[in-house]
Design a protein around this motif. Structure first.
Motif, mmCIF file in Angstrom:
data_model
loop_
_atom_site.group_PDB
_atom_site.id
_atom_site.type_symbol
_atom_site.label_atom_id
_atom_site.label_comp_id
_atom_site.label_asym_id
_atom_site.label_seq_id
_atom_site.Cartn_x
_atom_site.Cartn_y
_atom_site.Cartn_z
ATOM 1 N N HIS B 77 0.845 -1.192 0.000
ATOM 2 C CA HIS B 77 0.000 0.000 0.000
ATOM 3 C C HIS B 77 0.882 1.243 0.000
ATOM 4 O O HIS B 77 1.765 1.369 0.846
ATOM 5 C CB HIS B 77 -0.866 0.034 1.254
ATOM 6 C CG HIS B 77 -1.798 -1.125 1.360
ATOM 7 N ND1 HIS B 77 -3.045 -1.128 0.797
ATOM 8 C CD2 HIS B 77 -1.657 -2.339 1.938
ATOM 9 C CE1 HIS B 77 -3.650 -2.280 1.031
ATOM 10 N NE2 HIS B 77 -2.820 -3.041 1.731
ATOM 11 N N GLU B 78 0.593 2.174 -0.899
ATOM 12 C CA GLU B 78 1.415 3.379 -0.927
ATOM 13 C C GLU B 78 0.920 4.408 0.088
ATOM 14 O O GLU B 78 -0.271 4.696 0.172
ATOM 15 C CB GLU B 78 1.429 4.007 -2.317
ATOM 16 C CG GLU B 78 2.495 5.100 -2.401
ATOM 17 C CD GLU B 78 2.495 5.851 -3.729
ATOM 18 O OE1 GLU B 78 1.754 5.459 -4.633
ATOM 19 O OE2 GLU B 78 3.243 6.846 -3.809
ATOM 20 N N VAL B 79 1.850 4.947 0.860
ATOM 21 C CA VAL B 79 1.555 6.012 1.816
ATOM 22 C C VAL B 79 2.562 7.137 1.579
ATOM 23 O O VAL B 79 3.420 7.047 0.693
ATOM 24 C CB VAL B 79 1.680 5.513 3.273
ATOM 25 C CG1 VAL B 79 0.683 4.402 3.545
ATOM 26 C CG2 VAL B 79 3.099 5.020 3.567
ATOM 27 N N LEU B 125 2.747 4.239 13.334
ATOM 28 C CA LEU B 125 1.497 4.378 12.566
ATOM 29 C C LEU B 125 0.762 3.051 12.469
ATOM 30 O O LEU B 125 -0.428 2.951 12.794
ATOM 31 C CB LEU B 125 1.824 4.889 11.152
ATOM 32 C CG LEU B 125 0.660 4.994 10.171
ATOM 33 C CD1 LEU B 125 -0.254 6.156 10.529
ATOM 34 C CD2 LEU B 125 1.160 5.147 8.734
ATOM 35 N N ILE B 126 1.480 2.023 12.038
ATOM 36 C CA ILE B 126 0.835 0.719 11.837
ATOM 37 C C ILE B 126 0.364 0.151 13.174
ATOM 38 O O ILE B 126 -0.713 -0.424 13.270
ATOM 39 C CB ILE B 126 1.807 -0.254 11.139
ATOM 40 C CG1 ILE B 126 2.190 0.272 9.761
ATOM 41 C CG2 ILE B 126 1.209 -1.657 11.045
ATOM 42 C CD1 ILE B 126 1.083 0.279 8.761
ATOM 43 N N ALA B 128 -0.849 1.714 15.506
ATOM 44 C CA ALA B 128 -2.107 2.351 15.885
ATOM 45 C C ALA B 128 -3.297 1.748 15.142
ATOM 46 O O ALA B 128 -4.427 1.845 15.592
ATOM 47 C CB ALA B 128 -2.029 3.856 15.614
ATOM 48 N N TYR B 129 -3.052 1.140 13.978
ATOM 49 C CA TYR B 129 -4.157 0.602 13.188
ATOM 50 C C TYR B 129 -4.377 -0.889 13.391
ATOM 51 O O TYR B 129 -5.490 -1.371 13.330
ATOM 52 C CB TYR B 129 -3.918 0.874 11.693
ATOM 53 C CG TYR B 129 -4.227 2.291 11.304
ATOM 54 C CD1 TYR B 129 -5.541 2.676 11.040
ATOM 55 C CD2 TYR B 129 -3.228 3.257 11.219
ATOM 56 C CE1 TYR B 129 -5.853 3.975 10.696
ATOM 57 C CE2 TYR B 129 -3.531 4.555 10.876
ATOM 58 C CZ TYR B 129 -4.839 4.919 10.615
ATOM 59 O OH TYR B 129 -5.144 6.201 10.286
ATOM 60 N N SER B 131 -4.771 -4.296 15.182
ATOM 61 C CA SER B 131 -5.087 -4.790 16.514
ATOM 62 C C SER B 131 -5.048 -6.311 16.546
ATOM 63 O O SER B 131 -4.732 -6.891 17.573
ATOM 64 C CB SER B 131 -6.455 -4.273 16.970
ATOM 65 O OG SER B 131 -7.442 -4.665 16.039
ATOM 66 N N LYS B 134 -5.502 -10.839 12.262
ATOM 67 C CA LYS B 134 -6.247 -10.824 11.001
ATOM 68 C C LYS B 134 -5.820 -9.654 10.115
ATOM 69 O O LYS B 134 -6.067 -9.661 8.912
ATOM 70 C CB LYS B 134 -7.747 -10.708 11.274
ATOM 71 C CG LYS B 134 -8.369 -11.932 11.890
ATOM 72 C CD LYS B 134 -9.850 -11.671 12.134
ATOM 73 C CE LYS B 134 -10.438 -12.700 13.079
ATOM 74 N NZ LYS B 134 -11.701 -12.217 13.660
ATOM 75 N N ASP B 135 -5.240 -8.644 10.734
ATOM 76 C CA ASP B 135 -4.838 -7.463 9.962
ATOM 77 C C ASP B 135 -3.488 -7.675 9.279
ATOM 78 O O ASP B 135 -3.041 -6.823 8.509
ATOM 79 C CB ASP B 135 -4.732 -6.240 10.880
ATOM 80 C CG ASP B 135 -6.025 -5.999 11.642
ATOM 81 O OD1 ASP B 135 -7.087 -6.209 11.041
ATOM 82 O OD2 ASP B 135 -5.952 -5.612 12.821
ATOM 83 N N LEU B 136 -2.841 -8.769 9.614
ATOM 84 C CA LEU B 136 -1.498 -9.025 9.095
ATOM 85 C C LEU B 136 -1.535 -10.204 8.111
ATOM 86 O O LEU B 136 -2.437 -11.008 8.186
ATOM 87 C CB LEU B 136 -0.542 -9.323 10.255
ATOM 88 C CG LEU B 136 -0.427 -8.209 11.291
ATOM 89 C CD1 LEU B 136 0.428 -8.680 12.473
ATOM 90 C CD2 LEU B 136 0.161 -6.951 10.682
ATOM 91 N N PRO B 137 -0.560 -10.354 7.203
ATOM 92 C CA PRO B 137 0.571 -9.453 7.013
ATOM 93 C C PRO B 137 0.153 -8.188 6.260
ATOM 94 O O PRO B 137 -0.857 -8.182 5.583
ATOM 95 C CB PRO B 137 1.509 -10.295 6.137
ATOM 96 C CG PRO B 137 0.594 -11.168 5.350
ATOM 97 C CD PRO B 137 -0.563 -11.470 6.266
ATOM 98 N N LEU B 138 0.918 -7.161 6.375
ATOM 99 C CA LEU B 138 0.703 -5.992 5.522
ATOM 100 C C LEU B 138 2.019 -5.311 5.211
ATOM 101 O O LEU B 138 3.013 -5.443 5.935
ATOM 102 C CB LEU B 138 -0.324 -5.041 6.108
ATOM 103 C CG LEU B 138 -0.051 -4.303 7.380
ATOM 104 C CD1 LEU B 138 0.752 -3.064 7.063
ATOM 105 C CD2 LEU B 138 -1.379 -3.883 7.975
#
Lengths: 568, 568
Positions: B77-79, B125-126, B128-129, B131, B134-138
């Motif tokens: 994802h580009e930030v 940053l990451i 904070a998002y 938890s 399931k949100d991983l990997p990213l």
């Protein structure tokens, strides 16, 4: 095209769920909070943000619109200047003292600022390349991060300490051609702001500290704006209240209390007494105009008592009566107005000048337009999003920006500069287009043009995705398990994506399209009349408070989406 | 498409003429000077440049190649993170003390650095998002300017104080999946560097101060490079000399003088005496490996005498003989080697350990490969252009980057980071592809793919331009008056534009194409055999020292240009 899944880093949905963003919460939320909750940006410090994927897409799309027009109509060359700008350059223009500069030293003690704008660097750069009138005119621009140590950063993206700015600079041989370039750039700005599809106004404006004597601002009218624009109902000229000249409906209409503000000319040997109706705001641009620029504006924040003290130092006791004084009366006053006491005890009437009939204060709603002297002025609050300046030779003079004329004489380049706050535009467009249901982007700044929502990711979604391949770069797919279709659709609308394509079992091979985007034209309707039958395209009657909805055969989905987007 | 004219701001021609860039001058010029003379960049201060239109195009094209692969194969994802990073974050990772950080204070006294890399910000940053597992990997990445206050910036774009960097960061649940991600990102890098069409090597490398224990570098081999790579002729493994383990052709081959280096373990209660052949370079990575990481590398720059002093403080006079000592002998030494005196006067043999057979020094050309223990090593100088790291939990631990596992336990995220020096790549590609005639870009980084040269701008040039409309974004037109056609063509070649299309009266409606680009494949030839007749396409015999030349009917110009470019 990005398939939305629970592993996505922009976990707007989780945030959304956590905050229980009910309609009431969205409606009353500040736009900057919405942008954060929905994963566009994350504020890290006052005036600083990280751009998250969703917001970065919007930022990049706006950048693209601006670059396209700058490259084509603007005939400008894109550059990218260093952010670290050395002290010496800023000393030459007298701007090193600016208290809003971020400054730093390197390990060898050399001092730099983080450039807030690039007149110094670009004039120095172009000066090194240009030698002859044959090299002119030329225009360079960049889209880079700029820095300003705002004392009170606020409004999220509207006033940041680090922000993305498009800054362009023009260099011409003569004042005439510089003004031609200035006018062309204003037309270029009109095209840019038209492309962004948000209604805007341009207004004559004050040049402020940048310098120069022609300047135009671009604004979005909005009740939350910090600027005030005045528009004449007759001649239709629009200007920032900072430069708007006005007259009272009836001269000398103010019979009440009078305020006075003292000021000095540049030599500080003449006292200016500025009289105006109590309760109105003195306008220094007007005063400057009346005094033909012979006023020391460095004393603008200095108290009346201190002004008198400085003035009295010029005239020793025995010369006090020879002091030169100019009294300026605002045209709203009359002889029955309640004037304050005159400050000097002894004076010679012959050293006195008096100016009357001038307008000294900020225009207010319904006064008479100072341009046409006929129409009545209407005030509106607004958000500034762009600013153009004709600069003259202010910077080329201080930075030695010279070229050789046809007759082999050295001459200073005539300059202009042209700014657009790109990151500010993200905040401004979000602010003026949002509604009680969330964000509502025009196509040109929407993070995605189309969302594809389905109960789950199945072969129908894959087929719809493939059928939308010509929109692939603008497609957002939300086919998560364990989230209801209704929630996905309302989240798409809250994100402000113009079209929401819904794939379901019931009507397949027909799909539905919900319209969230605001229309700027109605070309779709003629196409609809023409193609509805062929495309198996029907518009469904919308229930109250619901979105306009279309149903179309999947084979024509891509075409219908393109037709609907044309107007957004 | 830009029509070149004398009003163009990139007045490379004027500079070119002024410098009388004869073949000899170009040949001997430093690449960074060429880049400046030809209007790619302008150096403003040591380590700082302005990007001019030509160079910015190259920079943007390289950026595009990188983003494309990161978005697709990389699934990243580009930030775009703020450059101003607050002191508190860097204190937590212990990196605030880094002497190469540019630091500054805002008006309220808060301290920031200009981020040289973003582990601190992204982990925070990451964190904070994210938890849940399931949100991983990213994976997130950005292409932004970074800052490093290099004491000795040099080589122009190769080592700047402000530079454009692609930095990516990965977050995983387990070490295994983190290493999977690390491997996938290395494949992604292979694709990126393949797309850039410059031969490259990847090499196992030292993680340096970033931390972590797996790391790979991407290099261009070049005799001007600052790095040294070792490649095994047998197992073909390539590694940076910093990590390359090697053995001498014959153990104990060194009978001459021996150097010693003292070091301490982390507790500083054991003295390490490192013996190695005089004239060789001690390799601290090898020492670290031999000691299982139990070595105080902060003392790496400390003199032998000072090391002994620190060590002796641990052992008061009467305990000196109990001092713990480890002697490590490089495997190149033998008992006849000329050892220096032993530093301690009293000691107990029982507190002594001795390690032999280890390799302590940098590998040199033609030693035996430490990996396969069979092949011989070949040394080559190189320029580093990319670096990947498996980081483990070094940053997540210090920055509280946690998530909940399936079993509802808190766990630290496993991280990786992945850098590419984008502006450095411009300098590196220019350096390794240039020749005595100037720059010679691969298609993917050329500022323009095609130049269109003609004696003057006439209707034939207009027609050729229109016929090349499918190449419009990559077309550079040079049809100035008062400059000879020959000079225009040689300037196009010097700029390194792959194809030069020449429009003239003599052969019209045929045009000529001179080939400047280097071929990476030969697909064009089959096409030529197949289409030559239909396209009225002939390849002209090239005279000595001249460029390959084609003649083709104007109606097939666009197709032939596309065919020729395929291979570049």
């Amino acid at each position: 095209m990005i398939k939305f899944n629970t592993r996505s880093f922009v976990r707007y949905v989780h945030v959304y769920q956590a905050k229980k963003l009910s309609k009431g919460v969205i409606e009353s939320a500040a736009t900057h909070d919405l942008l954060q909750w929905l994963g566009f940006v994350k504020q890290t410090q006052s005036g600083l943000v990280h751009w998250l994927p969703m917001g970065l897409r919007t930022l990049n799309k706006i950048t693209h619109v601006i670059k396209y027009r700058m490259n084509t109509y603007g005939r400008a060359h894109e550059v990218s200047l260093s952010t670290l700008s050395p002290r010496a350059l800023w000393l030459r223009t007298g701007r090193w003292g600016n208290s809003e500069l971020f400054k730093l030293k390197d390990s060898k003690g050399a001092e730099y600022c983080l450039a807030p704008t690039c007149e110094e660097e670009i004039t120095s750069l172009i000066g090194a390349y240009v030698s002859s009138y044959k090299d002119l005119p030329l225009l360079a621009y960049q889209v880079t991060r700029k820095y300003r140590d705002e004392r009170r950063p606020r409004g999220g993206l509207l006033r940041g300490r680090e922000f993305l700015m498009k800054d362009g600079y023009s260099f011409d041989v003569t004042k005439e051609s510089a003004i031609e370039t200035f006018n062309r750039m204003n037309k270029c700005y009109d095209l840019i702001f038209q492309d962004l599809r948000v209604p805007f106004v341009s207004a004559w404006a004050d040049s402020g500290d940048i310098g120069g004597d022609m300047s135009k601002e671009y604004h979005y009218l909005h009740e939350t704006g910090e600027d005030v624009l005045m528009k004449c109902t007759s001649c239709e000229s629009v200007s920032n209240v900072e430069t708007c000249n006005s007259y009272p409906v009836k001269e000398g209409e103010h019979g009440g209390d009078v305020d006075v503000r003292y000021a000095l000319n540049k030599e500080r040997d003449t006292l200016l007494c500025l009289y105006y109706p109590k309760g109105r705001t003195l306008n220094w641009n007007h005063v400057k105009g009346i005094m033909d620029d012979d006023i020391d504006l460095a004393l603008r924040e200095t108290s009346n008592d201190k002004i008198l003290e400085i003035f009295s130092e010029k005239y020793p006791e025995d010369e006090a009566m020879f002091a030169s004084v100019i009294r300026v009366m605002d045209c709203r006053l009359n002889s029955h107005s309640n004037f304050p006491d005159f400050p000097l005890k002894q004076y010679l009437k012959s050293n006195f000048a008096q100016l009357t009939g001038e307008s000294l204060v900020d225009a207010v709603h319904q006064e008479i337009c100072g341009e046409c002297k006929e129409g009545s002025l209407e005030a509106a609050k607004s958000i500034e999003v762009g600013h153009t300046f004709y600069l003259g030779t202010k910077y080329s003079e201080r930075l030695d920006g010279k070229f050789m004329t046809k007759d082999n004489n050295e001459q200073l380049m005539e300059m202009g500069c042209y700014g657009i706050g790109v990151s500010r535009l993200v905040g401004a467009i979000a602010q003026v287009t949002r509604d009680e249901k969330g964000l509502r982007w025009p196509k040109s700044s929407a993070p995605y043009e189309i969302s594809l929502c389905a109960a789950q990711f199945d072969s129908k979604v894959e087929e719809a995705r493939d059928l939308l391949s010509s929109h692939a770069d603008e497609l957002w797919i939300d086919a998560r398990d364990k989230v209801s279709l209704g929630r996905k659709i309302s989240q798409s609308h809250c994100l402000g994506i113009p079209l929401c394509v819904i794939v379901g079992n019931k009507h397949w091979p027909h799909v539905e399209i919900e319209v969230r985007g605001r229309r700027v034209s109605d070309q779709w309707h003629a196409k609809y009349n023409q193609l509805a039958q062929e495309y198996q395209w029907t518009m469904l009657p919308a229930s109250n408070d619901a979105f306009e909805k279309h149903r179309v055969h999947k084979n024509h989905l891509s075409d219908v989406a393109a037709i609907l987007l044309t107007d957004m």
